[in-house]
Design an enzyme around this catalytic site. Structure first.
Site, PDB file in Angstrom:
ATOM      1  N   SER A 241      -5.165  -0.967   7.012  1.00 19.70           N
ATOM      2  CA  SER A 241      -5.181  -0.053   6.254  1.00 19.70           C
ATOM      3  C   SER A 241      -5.858   0.899   8.158  1.00 19.70           C
ATOM      4  CB  SER A 241      -6.332   0.009   5.625  1.00 19.70           C
ATOM      5  OG  SER A 241      -5.649   0.926   4.430  1.00 19.70           O
TER       6      SER A 241
ATOM      7  N   ASP B   1       4.504  -1.467  -0.238  1.00 14.69           N
ATOM      8  CA  ASP B   1       3.588  -0.238   0.475  1.00 14.69           C
ATOM      9  C   ASP B   1       3.677   0.500   0.721  1.00 14.69           C
ATOM     10  OD1 ASP B   1       0.726   0.591   1.637  1.00 14.69           O
ATOM     11  OD2 ASP B   1       0.965  -0.812   3.199  1.00 14.69           O
TER      12      ASP B   1
ATOM     13  N   HIS C 192      -0.265  -1.732  -1.191  1.00 14.54           N
ATOM     14  CA  HIS C 192      -1.250  -2.062  -0.007  1.00 14.54           C
ATOM     15  C   HIS C 192      -2.084  -2.330   0.399  1.00 14.54           C
ATOM     16  CE1 HIS C 192      -2.862   0.457   3.433  1.00 14.54           C
ATOM     17  NE2 HIS C 192      -3.663   0.349   2.777  1.00 14.54           N
TER      18      HIS C 192
END
Lengths: 386, 217
Positions: free
Chosen positions: A159, A325, A358
């Site tokens: 991320s 995601d 995610h």
């Protein structure tokens, strides 16, 4: 209730703290010369004699330096990547020297908006300069320099951590042997900026935010920050994962109550997520770090030609995405991989099938662990690390 | 896992073995040590891994199946998901010494474009494919009136990913049309071993189960 900030002041958080930028200040993208500042960091394992076994792990938006601690000093839970980092694990701390630092602008020991501005002797609040991903990485290079490490064996992160990985590879390619940007992108999408803006507006709409001066007023925008976290948390999951976990199940009750109480388990879960987040995170830090992600676009200095950002790079890349995601999609990862191909870089790009959204990169995903482990082992063999 | 498009040899070879499938060995023998290699349709990385270990090539792979990609990367091989029709455009000209396309050409949508891409990004292209001119295929069509189905082409016509079959002569014809130079060629039998027939003779087109070409511009 004491704020996190005042807790910190009474008892400094465990781990290393390095004061940097005393003579050579940190030049921020905004033009500000910043320093001195503190970077809080954790290390695991031992640096070898030729200093070739260092791995920098970069944390995500609400992560921190306690990547592989058994007990997090604030939450009491596992470190955020204890699954991956530790003795005998995929990032094996018996083999590698693992460094993880709290980003500048953060709130777990590195200098951020809740700290004291030396010029005013008051908390920085919104006077804290705007930070970018490149600024975070520049601060990390100063830490790595201070630790006497020239080149990192690997830089790994998911991320926002993945954005830092890419920034390292773009700006300091000769210092990164292997890079694993995971569940990330070379730029923050409009949808992600939009969700961040909702979060920031929630914080700012809380009267206890006090125009950013809540620490001076001895208040805390807990409700606003909790709403921001609740929204963000939904984006980290997926429709199937939410349905599997909660469905339409009711929370400790046999029937709906015809009220706005948290009838549904999913509501109760989100409220809990929001509430526990405000105990460990500073609202202004949340504003600054989300902004840093929004500003991230690696291709911007190259007129949109992303490949040019990686020209001549010898780094080995392993890009990982997760099928469900929707924050950082496989399509974006493939765009990055194509740019790396166009720059003749050494790149692996894998999509992991998962319905966990995610957050999958933080969870028990055997295929992901197999891929990351294979990549690290393969790179170590080429680097001659035993 | 064997190649999904054809069934060449069912003997499975353990990973990290220095013995590989015979037809892949013939390809590997064409590759000079220390070169840059792109293996398109690299499956589980059998050839790519072998070339990396024994010939110290700088190898990359492209593979359609997620499972194949995963298995390759888990072995430390740099492989990404992609296919020959769509994903060759990004690579710069001459990025590789060899672009290898093994048993995949017949499954591409635009074989001619794919071949020209191979020769754009690779100084040499190494291409292998099943030969539709083999006597068994001819027998099936002529006497059974059916599309060929045999141990080498085991999948029914309505399920096969193979959409562009050709014979050795067809392939040579396309190379001629494109002005592509055939550097080396050979035909292989059912188990992927080299058949000692002159690959330009009509016997090759009749008795060769598969064909293997090394091409340049």
């Amino acid at each position: 209730m004491p704020t996190t900030a005042s807790k910190d002041k009474r008892a400094p958080l465990p781990g290393h703290h390095m004061v940097l930028g005393e003579t050579d200040k940190l030049r921020l993208d905004s033009g500000v010369e910043f320093g001195p500042f503190t970077i809080a960091y954790q290390t695991y394992g031992e640096l070898n004699a030729d200093k070739s076994n260092a791995i920098l792990v970069c944390h995500a938006l609400t992560g921190d330096q306690y990547v592989a601690d058994e007990v997090h000093p604030i939450t009491g839970k596992d470190g955020w990547w204890l699954e991956i980092v530790g003795p005998g694990k995929i990032i094996d701390t018996e083999k590698y020297f693992v460094i993880c630092s709290n980003v500048i602008g953060g709130c777990l020991g590195s200098t951020g908006p809740k700290d004291t501005n030396p010029e005013t002797s008051k908390p920085w609040g919104l006077d804290f300069p705007v930070i970018t991903i490149a600024d975070m990485v520049r601060a990390q290079t100063m830490l790595i320099d201070a630790l006497g490490i020239d080149s990192l064996f690997a830089v790994i992160g998911g991320s926002m951590g993945g954005m830092q990985v890419l920034e390292w590879c773009k700006s300091y390619p000769e210092r990164v042997f292997a890079a694993a940007p995971i569940a990330t992108s070379f730029r923050h999408s409009a949808q992600n900026i939009a969700f961040h803006e909702v979060g920031r507006q929630a914080v700012m709409a809380d009267p206890d935010w006090c125009g950013g001066n809540y620490l001076l007023e001895d208040k805390k925008p807990a409700r606003g920050l909790a709403v921001a976290r609740m929204t963000a948390h939904i984006t980290y999951l997926s429709q199937p994962a939410l349905h599997r976990k909660f469905g339409r199940k009711l929370q400790n009750r046999g029937s709906i109550t015809y009220s706005f109480d948290h009838d549904f388990q999913v509501e109760s879960y989100l409220r809990h997520q929001g509430k526990s987040f405000v105990d460990r995170f500073d609202a202004n830090s949340y504003l600054y770090i989300t902004r840093a992600m929004d500003y991230f676009d690696l291709s911007i200095d190259y007129d949109g030609r992303l490949a040019d950002a990686f020209k001549g790079s010898k780094t080995r890349f392993c890009i990982v995405s997760f099928s469900s995601d929707w924050c950082f999609t496989t399509a974006e990862s493939r765009q990055l991989a194509h740019a790396l191909n166009a720059a003749s870089c050494n790149v692996s790009c894998v999509e992991i099938e998962s319905d966990k959204g995610h957050d999958a990169f933080l969870l028990d995903e055997p295929d992901f662990h197999m891929v990351l482990g294979g990549f690290i082992d393969g790179a170590a063999e080429i680097r001659g690390l035993k | 896992m064997n190649n999904p498009h054809t069934n060449i040899n069912s003997t499975s070879i353990p990973l990290h073995s220095d013995r590989i499938r015979v037809d892949l060995q013939l390809i590997a023998d064409m590759v000079e040590p220390g070169t840059r290699v792109l293996d398109i349709g690299c499956s589980d990385g059998e050839l790519l891994g072998y070339l990396t270990r024994t010939k110290k090539v700088d190898g990359r792979g492209l593979e359609l199946s997620n499972e194949g990609v995963r298995n390759c990367v888990a072995q430390g091989l740099p492989v990404m998901q992609g296919d020959a029709d769509r994903d060759l455009g990004d690579y710069p000209d001459g990025a590789f010494d060899y672009a290898i396309l093994s048993q995949t050409l017949q499954a591409t949508h635009r074989p001619k474009e794919v071949l020209s891409e191979l020769l754009r990004i690779g100084n040499k292209a190494i291409v292998s494919f099943p030969n539709f001119g083999h006597w068994r295929a001819r027998f099936d069509l002529m006497f059974r009136g059916r599309m060929p189905q045999n141990p080498n082409l085991p999948i029914m016509w309505y399920e096969t990913p193979n959409i562009h079959f050709c014979t050795v002569r067809d392939f040579v014809g396309m190379c001629d049309d494109m002005g592509v130079k055939i550097e080396r060629s050979m035909v292989l039998n059912e188990s992927g071993s080299k058949v000692s027939i002159d690959s330009h003779s009509r016997f090759a087109n009749f008795f060769g189960n598969q064909a293997l070409f090394m091409l340049s511009k």
